[in-house]
Write a protein that holds these residues in place. Structure first.
Motif, PDB file in Angstrom:
ATOM      1  N   HIS A 227      45.818  21.619  35.989  1.00 26.67           N
ATOM      2  CA  HIS A 227      46.083  20.429  36.801  1.00 26.67           C
ATOM      3  C   HIS A 227      47.043  19.451  36.129  1.00 26.67           C
ATOM      4  O   HIS A 227      46.920  18.237  36.308  1.00 26.67           O
ATOM      5  CB  HIS A 227      44.775  19.706  37.149  1.00 26.67           C
ATOM      6  N   THR A 233      49.851  13.906  37.919  1.00 24.95           N
ATOM      7  CA  THR A 233      48.807  14.476  38.760  1.00 24.95           C
ATOM      8  C   THR A 233      48.163  13.385  39.607  1.00 24.95           C
ATOM      9  O   THR A 233      47.757  12.352  39.077  1.00 24.95           O
ATOM     10  CB  THR A 233      47.726  15.161  37.897  1.00 24.95           C
ATOM     11  N   TYR A 247      42.997  17.609  43.014  1.00 29.13           N
ATOM     12  CA  TYR A 247      44.188  17.417  42.201  1.00 29.13           C
ATOM     13  C   TYR A 247      45.404  17.906  42.983  1.00 29.13           C
ATOM     14  O   TYR A 247      45.399  19.009  43.531  1.00 29.13           O
ATOM     15  CB  TYR A 247      44.079  18.198  40.895  1.00 29.13           C
ATOM     16  N   SER A 249      50.006  17.609  43.350  1.00 25.52           N
ATOM     17  CA  SER A 249      51.279  17.258  42.726  1.00 25.52           C
ATOM     18  C   SER A 249      51.986  16.205  43.565  1.00 25.52           C
ATOM     19  O   SER A 249      52.066  16.325  44.788  1.00 25.52           O
ATOM     20  CB  SER A 249      52.159  18.500  42.585  1.00 25.52           C
TER      21      SER A 249
END
Length: 300
Positions: A227, A233, A247, A249
């Motif tokens: 992650h 993150t 989690y 992007s």
């Protein structure tokens, strides 16, 4: 060079250009948690499978996977290219300047440790305290700061072994007969490096750059499983009372799309399948370019 050899390079350039241009051509589709028929009845809910409406389907939040892959390509490719460039530049400088330093037993033993300790482990130890945070607290770094930190760490972890390879190549070039002739004729160190070392070193650096690029892409995937994504993150709550964290992007880079959703492999495989296919295709193209460069170098 034959057209078939330059095709992978053209495809890489095309993917990057489309990724840069696409957000200006089409806005990101608004996630729809439910789909309705003409009578207003709910007919489906996220994640949606591939269809004419969503070519590659959606994730659980209803985001179009095709759009995410297109706009995330530039972050994946640009970040990997920049890290690779920094590694090669620093490694070349150290390899040329300290070529004999790498032959000492102490340095040899130190660099041997980098052979057995994965670069991903070192990067995780350095990056996790800054990029992963408790759900109820704010991230300690902004997105530009996160990108800069990741560039620095991923560059540094790869420089020692790369510099060692460059140093070995430079020592091999210095052992050639024409280098002895250049020294006898009074050529300075700068003159010998500019006229003799770098012309022989450059083709090998180009091939080494391709190999480093594949290594960086693999490293990004390893970090994403833990992650740690390009640009930082984003951590949100997936359940009430923060029982589970989600989690994701912030840049939608491809390794992040895989690392944030690999748990869906047995639940909704499409969410992971298409990012994995895209990432594999990217590495395949880079490997093809490197192999073609090696063949061209052997058979000019």
């Amino acid at each position: 060079m034959k057209s078939s050899r330059v095709l992978p390079a053209y495809l890489l350039a095309l993917i990057f250009l489309v990724s840069v241009i696409w957000p200006f051509v089409k806005e990101e589709p608004v996630p729809k948690p439910f789909l309705y028929d003409e009578n207003g009845a709910v007919v489906d809910t996220t994640p949606y499978p591939p269809s004419s409406l969503y070519w590659l389907g959606t994730d659980r939040e209803g985001r179009d996977l095709y759009y995410l892959l297109v706009i995330g390509a530039k972050w994946t490719m640009l970040f990997a290219f920049i890290v690779t460039a920094f590694r090669i530049i620093l490694a070349t400088f150290l390899g040329v300047w300290l070529k004999n330093w790498f032959t000492s037993l102490w340095v040899e033993g130190f660099l041997q440790a980098f052979t057995f300790v994965p670069q991903s482990l070192i990067a995780i130890i350095w990056l996790a305290p800054f990029l992963l945070y408790e759900l109820r607290s704010a991230p300690s770094l902004t997105q530009p700061q996160s990108i800069f930190l990741q560039l620095f760490v991923l560059t540094i972890v790869g420089v020692p072994t790369t510099a060692k390879m460059v140093g070995e190549t430079v020592r091999t070039i210095h052992a050639y007969d024409f280098m002895d002739s250049a020294r006898v004729l009074g050529g300075s160190s700068y003159h010998r490096s500019r006229r003799h070392v770098f012309p022989h070193l450059l083709p090998r650096l180009i091939i080494l750059s391709g190999r480093q690029l594949v290594q960086v892409l693999t490293l990004l995937l390893h970090l994403a499983i833990f992650h740690i994504f390009i640009g930082g993150t984003v951590i949100t709550s997936g359940q009430e009372h923060d029982q589970f964290n989600v989690y994701s992007s912030s840049t939608y880079e491809w390794a992040g799309l895989i690392g944030s959703r690999y748990g869906e492999l047995l639940l909704e495989p499409n969410i992971v399948l298409f990012p994995v296919m895209a990432y594999s295709f990217l590495i395949l193209l880079v490997n093809k370019v490197v192999n073609d460069l090696e063949k061209s170098n052997k058979n000019p």
